[in-house]
Motif scaffolding. Structure first.
Motif, PDB file in Angstrom:
ATOM      1  N   ASN A   5       0.856  -1.186   0.000  1.00  0.00           N
ATOM      2  CA  ASN A   5       0.000   0.000   0.000  1.00  0.00           C
ATOM      3  C   ASN A   5       0.892   1.237   0.000  1.00  0.00           C
ATOM      4  O   ASN A   5       1.415   1.639   1.037  1.00  0.00           O
ATOM      5  CB  ASN A   5      -0.899   0.003   1.235  1.00  0.00           C
ATOM      6  CG  ASN A   5      -1.919   1.127   1.224  1.00  0.00           C
ATOM      7  OD1 ASN A   5      -1.676   2.189   0.660  1.00  0.00           O
ATOM      8  ND2 ASN A   5      -3.064   0.893   1.842  1.00  0.00           N
ATOM      9  N   MET A  12       0.236   4.381  -0.351  1.00  0.00           N
ATOM     10  CA  MET A  12      -0.286   5.541   0.371  1.00  0.00           C
ATOM     11  C   MET A  12       0.087   5.473   1.859  1.00  0.00           C
ATOM     12  O   MET A  12       0.477   6.466   2.459  1.00  0.00           O
ATOM     13  CB  MET A  12      -1.804   5.620   0.218  1.00  0.00           C
ATOM     14  CG  MET A  12      -2.245   5.856  -1.228  1.00  0.00           C
ATOM     15  SD  MET A  12      -1.681   7.441  -1.867  1.00  0.00           S
ATOM     16  CE  MET A  12      -2.602   8.564  -0.821  1.00  0.00           C
ATOM     17  N   GLU A  13      -0.050   4.290   2.442  1.00  0.00           N
ATOM     18  CA  GLU A  13       0.275   4.120   3.861  1.00  0.00           C
ATOM     19  C   GLU A  13       1.701   3.622   4.083  1.00  0.00           C
ATOM     20  O   GLU A  13       2.126   3.465   5.220  1.00  0.00           O
ATOM     21  CB  GLU A  13      -0.712   3.133   4.500  1.00  0.00           C
ATOM     22  CG  GLU A  13      -2.159   3.617   4.467  1.00  0.00           C
ATOM     23  CD  GLU A  13      -3.099   2.620   5.128  1.00  0.00           C
ATOM     24  OE1 GLU A  13      -2.609   1.564   5.607  1.00  0.00           O
ATOM     25  OE2 GLU A  13      -4.304   2.888   5.175  1.00  0.00           O
ATOM     26  N   GLN A  14       2.408   3.378   2.976  1.00  0.00           N
ATOM     27  CA  GLN A  14       3.773   2.868   3.022  1.00  0.00           C
ATOM     28  C   GLN A  14       3.848   1.580   3.844  1.00  0.00           C
ATOM     29  O   GLN A  14       4.714   1.399   4.711  1.00  0.00           O
ATOM     30  CB  GLN A  14       4.735   3.921   3.582  1.00  0.00           C
ATOM     31  CG  GLN A  14       4.845   5.162   2.713  1.00  0.00           C
ATOM     32  CD  GLN A  14       5.980   6.071   3.141  1.00  0.00           C
ATOM     33  OE1 GLN A  14       6.691   5.797   4.093  1.00  0.00           O
ATOM     34  NE2 GLN A  14       6.165   7.164   2.425  1.00  0.00           N
ATOM     35  N   LYS A  15       2.919   0.675   3.547  1.00  0.00           N
ATOM     36  CA  LYS A  15       2.856  -0.589   4.270  1.00  0.00           C
ATOM     37  C   LYS A  15       2.989  -1.766   3.311  1.00  0.00           C
ATOM     38  O   LYS A  15       2.520  -1.711   2.170  1.00  0.00           O
ATOM     39  CB  LYS A  15       1.551  -0.710   5.055  1.00  0.00           C
ATOM     40  CG  LYS A  15       1.473   0.219   6.263  1.00  0.00           C
ATOM     41  CD  LYS A  15       0.207  -0.035   7.059  1.00  0.00           C
ATOM     42  CE  LYS A  15       0.156   0.849   8.307  1.00  0.00           C
ATOM     43  NZ  LYS A  15      -1.071   0.598   9.109  1.00  0.00           N
ATOM     44  N   SER A  48       3.064  -6.332   3.454  1.00  0.00           N
ATOM     45  CA  SER A  48       2.812  -7.523   4.264  1.00  0.00           C
ATOM     46  C   SER A  48       3.144  -8.750   3.433  1.00  0.00           C
ATOM     47  O   SER A  48       2.498  -8.999   2.402  1.00  0.00           O
ATOM     48  CB  SER A  48       1.349  -7.566   4.711  1.00  0.00           C
ATOM     49  OG  SER A  48       1.099  -8.746   5.456  1.00  0.00           O
ATOM     50  N   SER A  64       9.879   2.855   6.865  1.00  0.00           N
ATOM     51  CA  SER A  64       8.871   3.587   7.637  1.00  0.00           C
ATOM     52  C   SER A  64       9.050   3.299   9.124  1.00  0.00           C
ATOM     53  O   SER A  64       9.526   2.224   9.515  1.00  0.00           O
ATOM     54  CB  SER A  64       7.465   3.174   7.198  1.00  0.00           C
ATOM     55  OG  SER A  64       7.280   3.457   5.823  1.00  0.00           O
ATOM     56  N   HIS A 118       6.977   2.490  11.380  1.00  0.00           N
ATOM     57  CA  HIS A 118       6.270   1.333  11.927  1.00  0.00           C
ATOM     58  C   HIS A 118       6.953   0.012  11.602  1.00  0.00           C
ATOM     59  O   HIS A 118       6.508  -1.038  12.058  1.00  0.00           O
ATOM     60  CB  HIS A 118       4.797   1.306  11.447  1.00  0.00           C
ATOM     61  CG  HIS A 118       4.626   1.600   9.993  1.00  0.00           C
ATOM     62  ND1 HIS A 118       4.268   2.842   9.520  1.00  0.00           N
ATOM     63  CD2 HIS A 118       4.750   0.818   8.897  1.00  0.00           C
ATOM     64  CE1 HIS A 118       4.167   2.825   8.200  1.00  0.00           C
ATOM     65  NE2 HIS A 118       4.453   1.594   7.799  1.00  0.00           N
ATOM     66  N   TYR A 119       8.038   0.037  10.826  1.00  0.00           N
ATOM     67  CA  TYR A 119       8.814  -1.178  10.569  1.00  0.00           C
ATOM     68  C   TYR A 119      10.166  -1.167  11.280  1.00  0.00           C
ATOM     69  O   TYR A 119      11.018  -2.005  11.002  1.00  0.00           O
ATOM     70  CB  TYR A 119       9.011  -1.374   9.069  1.00  0.00           C
ATOM     71  CG  TYR A 119       7.722  -1.711   8.351  1.00  0.00           C
ATOM     72  CD1 TYR A 119       6.958  -2.807   8.737  1.00  0.00           C
ATOM     73  CD2 TYR A 119       7.258  -0.918   7.303  1.00  0.00           C
ATOM     74  CE1 TYR A 119       5.769  -3.105   8.105  1.00  0.00           C
ATOM     75  CE2 TYR A 119       6.061  -1.216   6.663  1.00  0.00           C
ATOM     76  CZ  TYR A 119       5.327  -2.307   7.076  1.00  0.00           C
ATOM     77  OH  TYR A 119       4.130  -2.608   6.449  1.00  0.00           O
TER      78      TYR A 119
END
Length: 609
Positions: free
Chosen positions: A530, A532-535, A537, A566, A568-569
């Motif tokens: 994603n 946009m959210e720089q996510k 999985s 990011s 969150h990682y």
């Protein structure tokens, strides 16, 4: 307040308020002078009394002073004494009379076991009538000598042997403190006795024998240990470390590390350098559900109530039951090394019969990722190798959710699958410890082993700040970022994934869904992205289990033109700043550490019978 507490307070004052400490020291010196003068006066008085001979009508303030006088007299003459009969007033209980006799008074009664004893004790009594008796004179409130016989019916001991007589042997309070300190430092009784004897001028003047020293230590140990069943121990740094790295812990027990052969259990984890970190230790009375439940409840209480995400142990059923009650939300994983050892021990014939069995069994532990895939492989293993109904393989299958990768990969384990950290530390402990240590000695030496691990961490911390990360692609901004953020050890792991992603191919399945293959490996990995959210999985779940991004996820990030990791990682536990911030102890207070402090607050918990 005892002397130890006084020294502790003094140390604290000296550290924080030098002026006040000087005042205190001056006052203490003045008090010491007064005490010194008084002691000289008392010693002179006592010396004049001690050198006199016993005689009728001689007066004493107390029964104890009469005993000390007669004992001192006997030492000069060459014999020892015993307290014989005593009379007390039935109304007020006051001692009215006492007889002191020669240590050779009376005749030993006949032992019925005499004929059956290979080496009976030698006779020491001769029926000697030498004695001194005292009686209370209520008019003056003192004791008078009312009977005194000076003659002995045996040879008296020469001065060089008198110190061996029982009534002339005594361990003073100062000597007792020395004995305890020496014992805690690991000195043997023989060496300790020689050391204290040299301080006072020789064995003749030390006041006790080597056997007395051994008996004293045995008595102290029995007094301190006979009622203790369980002990848990942690210091402030352990509590602090748990706050930073207590998300995954291992626990294992070992034996023969202490005199009572109690099971030793150590809570261990990984710090941000992937070095061993100790969270606490326990000596258990027994490995049963109630004792394990007490232990885990006490451990959590000491750590401020925070429960780990994952705990790894061996296959102990009592331990598993206690964990399920005390930490139901925590994932309980079983050590795969123990699983392998149990299988080798119980079905070794399957290994001998076919080399394929090892490969199939290892695949069930580590390779199969989907539950259906694992179940099919397990059934094939049972059929292909003709596993009997009573085999241990059926037993461990009932616990599959705790050891098979298809299930374990669903939780964070920091990359650990075994209790190897605990067992490695237990092995280090045995290099520091002897099996005949008492509890105080044990935890003193345990602390030494812990400090060894902390020194390793200090070296890793120094190197991380002193040495620059080795970048293999110096223009890769994501690697530069990772080198600044991660500790060197974690950076190496991340860089290996970054290198591997250079050898991956990507196929765009549909918007936000990608298939990644590694060069030379046809297996596809499905990755969701994603931008946009720089996510991202990945189905390999490298980040979810280990805490760093896999090469498949890095490939997708690159395709989405995301050149930095990011936030969150980036798990704080793997970073250089993992220890920033403060933690709380079991009382909800912030844990403060002072590396210069001589005394560290410890959490001690024991349970009594």
């Amino acid at each position: 307040m005892d002397m130890n507490n006084k020294r502790t307070v003094a140390a604290a004052v000296v550290t924080s308020q030098p002026n006040i400490s000087t005042t205190i020291n001056v006052q203490e010196n003045m008090n010491c002078v007064d005490k010194w003068v008084n002691n000289i006066h008392e010693q002179n008085v006592q010396h004049s009394i001690a050198n006199s001979e016993p005689h009728l009508e001689m007066k004493f303030e107390s029964e104890a002073s009469a005993y000390d006088f007669y004992n001192s007299y006997s030492k000069r003459i060459g014999f020892g004494i015993r307290r014989e009969y005593a009379n007390k007033n039935r109304v007020d209980g006051i001692l009215t009379s006492r007889r002191f006799t020669c240590f050779k008074e009376g005749i030993r009664s006949v032992d019925k076991r005499y004929d059956s004893i290979a080496e009976p004790r030698a006779e020491t009594r001769t029926g000697c009538q030498a004695r001194m008796a005292i009686s209370l004179d209520r008019k003056i409130g003192k004791y008078k000598v009312v009977d005194f016989i000076v003659q002995h019916n045996h040879p008296l001991q020469p001065s060089e042997h008198v110190h061996m007589i029982r009534s002339h042997r005594r361990i003073s309070e100062a000597q007792a403190s020395q004995i305890v300190l020496g014992d805690e430092s690991g000195l043997r009784p023989k060496d300790l006795h020689e050391y204290i004897s040299k301080q006072v001028g020789g064995i003749e003047t030390v006041g006790f024998t080597r056997e007395d020293l051994k008996n004293y230590l045995q008595t102290k140990r029995k007094q301190s240990q006979k009622k203790i069943t369980n002990i848990f121990w942690a210091d402030a740094q352990m509590i602090n470390d748990y706050g930073y790295f207590g998300d995954v812990i291992t626990f294992d027990t070992t034996y023969k590390t202490n005199k009572d052969c109690r099971p030793l259990g150590v809570f261990v984890g990984l710090n941000n350098h992937r070095k061993t970190v100790i969270f606490g230790a326990t000596l258990l009375y027994d490995e049963t559900i109630p004792y394990f439940r007490w232990l885990f409840e006490t451990f959590l209480k000491a750590m401020g109530g925070a429960k780990p995400k994952t705990i790894l142990t061996d296959q102990d059923a009592a331990m598993a039951r206690a964990i399920s009650v005390v930490m139901p939300e925590t994932f309980h994983g079983l050590c795969t090394w123990h699983i392998r050892q149990n299988v080798v021990r119980h079905v070794n014939h399957l290994y001998q019969k076919s080399s394929r069995f090892r490969f199939d069994f290892e695949a069930c532990i580590d390779l199969h990722e989907e539950e259906s895939e694992f179940l099919n492989a397990w059934n094939s293993l049972l059929v292909d190798h003709k596993v009997s109904e009573g085999s241990c393989l059926h037993t461990i299958f009932q616990l599959k959710e705790k050891w098979a990768w298809a299930y374990v990969r669903k939780t964070f384990t920091a990359g650990m699958r075994s209790t190897q950290l605990s067992e490695s530390f237990n092995a280090d402990l045995k290099n520091h410890l002897k099996s005949d240590l008492n509890l105080v000695q044990f935890f003193t030496h345990f602390k030494r082993a812990v400090n060894g691990k902390r020194n390793n961490e200090s070296e890793a911390e120094y190197n991380s700040k002193h040495k620059l990360p080795k970048l293999k692609m110096k223009k890769a901004v994501m690697l530069v970022q990772a080198g600044d953020v991660y500790t060197p050890r974690i950076f190496e792991e991340f860089q290996a994934e970054y290198e591997e992603y250079q050898n991956t191919c990507i196929k765009d399945l549909k918007e936000g869904l990608y298939a990644i293959t590694n060069y030379g490996n046809p297996k596809e990995r499905i990755v969701m992205g994603n931008p946009m959210e720089q996510k991202v999985s990945c189905e390999c779940r490298k980040f979810e289990t280990h805490g760093i991004l896999c090469n498949h996820a890095l490939k997708v990030l690159d395709v989405m033109n995301i050149k930095l990791i990011s936030e969150h990682y980036i798990l704080k536990r793997w970073t250089r700043d993992a220890r920033l911030g403060s933690n709380q102890d079991w009382k909800g207070k912030h844990v403060e550490l002072d590396i210069k402090a001589h005394f560290m607050k410890r959490y001690n918990e024991c349970v009594l019978e």
